[in-house]
Design a protein around this motif. Structure first.
Motif, PDB file in Angstrom:
ATOM      1  N   VAL A  35      26.351  47.621  44.994  1.00 60.35           N
ATOM      2  CA  VAL A  35      25.121  48.294  44.618  1.00 60.35           C
ATOM      3  C   VAL A  35      25.416  49.788  44.504  1.00 60.35           C
ATOM      4  O   VAL A  35      25.914  50.404  45.453  1.00 60.35           O
TER       5      VAL A  35
ATOM      6  N   GLY B 181      13.724  45.870  37.939  1.00 55.38           N
ATOM      7  CA  GLY B 181      14.150  44.566  37.471  1.00 55.38           C
ATOM      8  C   GLY B 181      14.813  44.581  36.108  1.00 55.38           C
ATOM      9  O   GLY B 181      15.281  43.542  35.634  1.00 55.38           O
TER      10      GLY B 181
ATOM     11  N   THR C 292      28.347  41.883  44.553  1.00 53.81           N
ATOM     12  CA  THR C 292      27.338  42.375  45.501  1.00 53.81           C
ATOM     13  C   THR C 292      27.324  43.892  45.586  1.00 53.81           C
ATOM     14  O   THR C 292      26.625  44.454  46.424  1.00 53.81           O
TER      15      THR C 292
ATOM     16  N   ASP D 185      18.547  46.909  37.813  1.00 60.00           N
ATOM     17  CA  ASP D 185      17.790  47.875  38.604  1.00 60.00           C
ATOM     18  C   ASP D 185      16.928  47.109  39.614  1.00 60.00           C
ATOM     19  O   ASP D 185      16.036  46.347  39.243  1.00 60.00           O
ATOM     20  N   ARG D 186      17.214  47.286  40.896  1.00 56.76           N
ATOM     21  CA  ARG D 186      16.470  46.586  41.940  1.00 56.76           C
ATOM     22  C   ARG D 186      14.981  46.940  41.936  1.00 56.76           C
ATOM     23  O   ARG D 186      14.146  46.123  42.300  1.00 56.76           O
TER      24      ARG D 186
ATOM     25  N   ARG E  42      20.588  51.113  44.560  1.00 51.51           N
ATOM     26  CA  ARG E  42      19.538  50.622  43.645  1.00 51.51           C
ATOM     27  C   ARG E  42      20.074  49.749  42.523  1.00 51.51           C
ATOM     28  O   ARG E  42      19.409  48.784  42.122  1.00 51.51           O
ATOM     29  N   TYR E  43      21.257  50.032  41.993  1.00 58.16           N
ATOM     30  CA  TYR E  43      21.737  49.376  40.785  1.00 58.16           C
ATOM     31  C   TYR E  43      22.821  48.360  41.139  1.00 58.16           C
ATOM     32  O   TYR E  43      23.938  48.724  41.538  1.00 58.16           O
ATOM     33  N   VAL E  44      22.501  47.082  40.983  1.00 59.81           N
ATOM     34  CA  VAL E  44      23.410  45.995  41.346  1.00 59.81           C
ATOM     35  C   VAL E  44      24.370  45.751  40.182  1.00 59.81           C
ATOM     36  O   VAL E  44      23.955  45.406  39.074  1.00 59.81           O
TER      37      VAL E  44
END
Length: 403
Positions: free
Chosen positions: A9, A37, A7, A33-34, A13-15
């Motif tokens: 990030v 995508g 989880t 990349d949230r 922005r970047y998971v």
């Protein structure tokens, strides 16, 4: 950065999805990349602790990212973003499913000459694009060269090392050109030396020894390697000339002599010219060449070419073969037999001629005569190619015979 959480990030922005490995800069993470995508790679950077120095490095990185983003070449791994998270800086790039050259050599041993030539040609073309845009990579090593399963070669980290580590304290000295170790600024010529050192690893499994120009068999690839690793920057061949040399060598592998002994000498003269130029370590001059098309719809009508031609190539000329012992308007110094069933396009043929005809001219024509002659490449039109005329002719003509 500590630990891995599904989880986590980075930069909001970047998971983080997983740990890819490590690079010179630090840990590299696979992330999503949230916003867009897309899957990306996020590399942790080790920047100076001083806030002012960190700000300067971040500004340099942003300039590098913007400059790299303008490179219109598929061989570069794209830089997407520079972000800070928890006072740790990161650079975000496209995610490439490929192994590094270092990993490939460590696992499977050195590349064979064919694979190394293909790799070198793609890297040289990428460097030609970068240097033409005023961009220096600064950190070409087996770790920044990526080898895709489909044969595609990519170059990662353009400009990043110079931005993050301008004093070069953390980089492998085996891939730093001699002038960089003496504190000189990074230049296209220093990139070429690093390219040569990387090619050395690809071919021999180890970096070059200090002060030793390698001897790797014969042929254009070995001479290219020797030329790239010349100690003096001015003696290294430019990237575009490496592309031309490797292209010409590939084309000449299928070239066939026509019309007797002189044709054989003319064809092999291309190889000799490339070997002499690259082994001597000097960058070939900008090709002195004009290109004309031949065929029913070309600039020139050409019938029955031989070692000599009855007229000098010029727009609108109708040309036939001639006896070299008698009056003639031009001489063919090399002919390159084209392979493949698809017409590669005029620009590709002119590029081949530019890389091969000039060294052929220099190898075949005596030095005192060169200044009084011009070099012309005759390339087939698509109609001529489709009709079976699949040869590029390198022609020497006297300026006074044109028209």
């Amino acid at each position: 950065m500590t630990g891995l959480s599904p989880t986590r990030v980075i930069g909001g922005r970047y998971v983080v999805l997983g740990d890819i490995g490590s690079a010179g800069a630090g840990v590299v993470w696979r992330a999503a990349d949230r916003v867009t995508g897309r899957s990306v790679a996020v590399a942790e950077l080790h920047l100076p602790p001083d806030p002012d120095e960190r700000r300067i490095v971040r500004e340099r990185l942003l300039r590098v990212a913007r400059a790299a983003g303008r490179l219109d070449h598929a061989a570069f791994v794209a830089i997407h973003d520079v972000v800070t998270d928890g006072d740790v800086d990161h650079i975000v790039t496209e995610l490439v499913d490929a192994s590094t050259l270092a990993e490939r050599v460590a696992g499977d041993g050195p590349l064979d000459e064919r694979a190394a030539s293909a790799m070198a040609r793609q890297l040289a073309a990428a460097l030609h694009a970068a240097h033409g845009a005023g961009i220096v990579h600064g950190d070409i090593t087996p770790h920044t060269v990526l080898l895709g399963a489909d044969g595609k070669v990519l170059l990662a980290g353009v400009g990043v090392a110079e931005a993050v580590d301008p004093l070069r304290t953390t980089r492998d000295p085996h891939f730093l050109a001699p002038e960089l170790r003496d504190g000189a600024p990074a230049t296209p010529e220093s990139d070429l030396w690093a390219f040569g050192a990387t090619l050395h690893v690809a071919l021999l499994g180890r970096p070059p020894a200090d002060g030793v120009v390698p001897e790797f068999g014969g042929g254009v690839l070995g001479s290219t390697l020797a030329g790239l690793l010349q100690p003096a920057p001015r003696d290294r061949p430019a990237a575009q000339h490496v592309v031309g040399a490797l292209d010409a060598a590939r084309m000449l592998a299928g070239a066939a002599p026509r019309g007797g002994r002189r044709w054989w000498f003319a064809v092999t003269g291309v190889v000799v010219g490339l070997l002499v130029g690259l082994a001597a370590g000097f960058a070939l001059a900008t090709p002195r060449i004009q290109a004309l098309t031949y065929g029913p719809d070309g600039d020139v009508r050409l019938s029955g070419p031989a070692a000599c031609l009855d007229a000098a190539p010029a727009p609108g000329a109708v040309i036939s073969g001639a006896d070299c012992a008698g009056p003639h308007g031009a001489e063919i110094v090399a002919s390159l037999q084209l392979s493949g069933e698809r017409f590669p396009g005029r620009d590709a043929l002119v590029g081949l001629a530019a890389g091969a005809c000039t060294p052929a001219f220099d190898a075949v024509v005596e030095r005192p005569r060169r200044a009084s002659l011009e070099l012309v490449a005759l390339v087939p039109t698509q109609a001529a190619f489709d009709a079976g005329e699949r040869i590029v002719h390198c022609v020497a003509r006297s300026p006074g015979k044109v028209g």
